[in-house]
Write an enzyme that holds these catalytic residues in place. Structure first.
Site, PDB file in Angstrom:
ATOM      1  CG  HIS A   1     -10.145  11.257   4.894  1.00  0.00           C
ATOM      2  ND1 HIS A   1      -9.290  10.468   4.161  1.00  0.00           N
ATOM      3  CD2 HIS A   1      -9.773  11.096   6.199  1.00  0.00           C
ATOM      4  CE1 HIS A   1      -8.445   9.839   4.970  1.00  0.00           C
ATOM      5  NE2 HIS A   1      -8.708  10.211   6.214  1.00  0.00           N
TER       6      HIS A   1
ATOM      7  CG  HIS B   1       0.499   5.057  10.670  1.00  0.00           C
ATOM      8  ND1 HIS B   1       1.409   5.326   9.671  1.00  0.00           N
ATOM      9  CD2 HIS B   1      -0.698   5.501  10.212  1.00  0.00           C
ATOM     10  CE1 HIS B   1       0.790   5.916   8.666  1.00  0.00           C
ATOM     11  NE2 HIS B   1      -0.488   6.033   8.963  1.00  0.00           N
ATOM     12  CG  ASP B   2      -1.918   2.862   7.862  1.00  0.00           C
ATOM     13  OD1 ASP B   2      -2.836   3.152   8.656  1.00  0.00           O
ATOM     14  OD2 ASP B   2      -1.484   3.654   7.009  1.00  0.00           O
TER      15      ASP B   2
ATOM     16  CG  ASP C   1      -3.462   9.434   4.990  1.00  0.00           C
ATOM     17  OD1 ASP C   1      -2.772   8.487   5.424  1.00  0.00           O
ATOM     18  OD2 ASP C   1      -4.705   9.473   5.078  1.00  0.00           O
TER      19      ASP C   1
ATOM     20  NE  ARG D   1       2.126   8.671   4.712  1.00  0.00           N
ATOM     21  CZ  ARG D   1       0.948   8.289   5.215  1.00  0.00           C
ATOM     22  NH1 ARG D   1       0.109   9.189   5.717  1.00  0.00           N
ATOM     23  NH2 ARG D   1       0.607   7.039   5.223  1.00  0.00           N
TER      24      ARG D   1
ATOM     25  CD  GLU E   1      -1.560   5.545   3.048  1.00  0.00           C
ATOM     26  OE1 GLU E   1      -1.785   4.564   3.769  1.00  0.00           O
ATOM     27  OE2 GLU E   1      -2.312   6.541   2.995  1.00  0.00           O
TER      28      GLU E   1
END
Length: 230
Positions: free
Chosen positions: A31, A220-221, A125, A123, A154
């Site tokens: 996105h 970070h999540d 997402d 990486r 991820e």
């Protein structure tokens, strides 16, 4: 400016390599944001009568097919596009309907692992929500430029289907994260149970993938590990 920014990135990677470090880029290809130039309310309609919150796009925009619109009669203020998890600020990219977008992202994948940028991999997402056809082609594009470039996905759940050697090299190892939390923070397992969880994680993936996992205690999540364990 763009040239100066690119040069700064080149120098950053060179200095990291001199220090024995590697630089992996975070690629968000599932996105984009609603202020992206492809779907940008301000760039296209700033100052015009009728300006409002939400995403604007002209019907004849070259980026029209980069997104999936469900009502073609609402342009230019069209809010009927697919958003990631329903968020209108995170429009999903529509690879199935745009060959131009598909090839553009492949060029991006190859560009940043090639000279003069020389990043060491990607990486990806939200990578389990992108088609496997995309992931296979992305790997081909990246590895053609740098066979040693790593591709990490991820994925929060079991990822065996992605780790057969044709998509990712490894994934973010949230299975290990959860096992560590259960042992050290939640008291949900003991040492023997923890060892069994690790054996299961190793068993689920082929050997090379096990050696390429992104092992992490937090990200970070998530909450920080030290917060969880008190």
């Amino acid at each position: 400016n763009l040239e100066a920014s690119n040069q700064l990135f080149i120098e950053l990677v060179e200095e990291a390599h001199r220090r024995g470090m590697r630089v992996i880029i975070d690629g968000v290809f599932n996105h984009c944001g609603s202020f992206n130039k492809w779907l940008d309310r301000e760039r296209i309609y700033e100052g015009r009568e009728g300006y409002a919150k939400g995403a604007f796009i002209d019907r004849d925009s070259p980026y029209h097919n980069f997104f999936m619109f469900h009502d073609e009669n609402r342009f230019p203020y069209n809010t009927t596009y697919d958003g990631w998890w329903g968020h209108d600020t995170l429009p999903k990219l529509n690879y199935e309907n745009s060959r131009e977008l598909y090839e553009y992202i492949m060029r991006i994948g190859a560009k940043w692992v090639s000279p003069p940028f020389n990043a060491d991999g990607w990486r990806l997402d939200v990578s389990d929500e992108i088609s496997m056809r995309f992931l296979r082609r992305f790997r081909e594009a990246v590895k053609a430029e740098d066979p040693d470039a790593i591709i990490i996905g991820e994925v929060w759940h079991g990822a065996a289907e992605f780790l057969g050697g044709d998509m990712y090299d490894g994934v973010m190892n949230y299975g290990l994260t959860k096992a560590c939390l259960d042992l050290m923070a939640f008291g949900a397992t003991d040492a023997a149970g923890f060892a069994s969880r690790l054996c299961l994680l190793l068993w689920r993936s082929i050997g090379p993938a096990c050696e390429m996992m992104f092992n992490l205690l937090d990200s970070h999540d998530t909450e920080r590990f030290l917060t969880r364990v008190g």
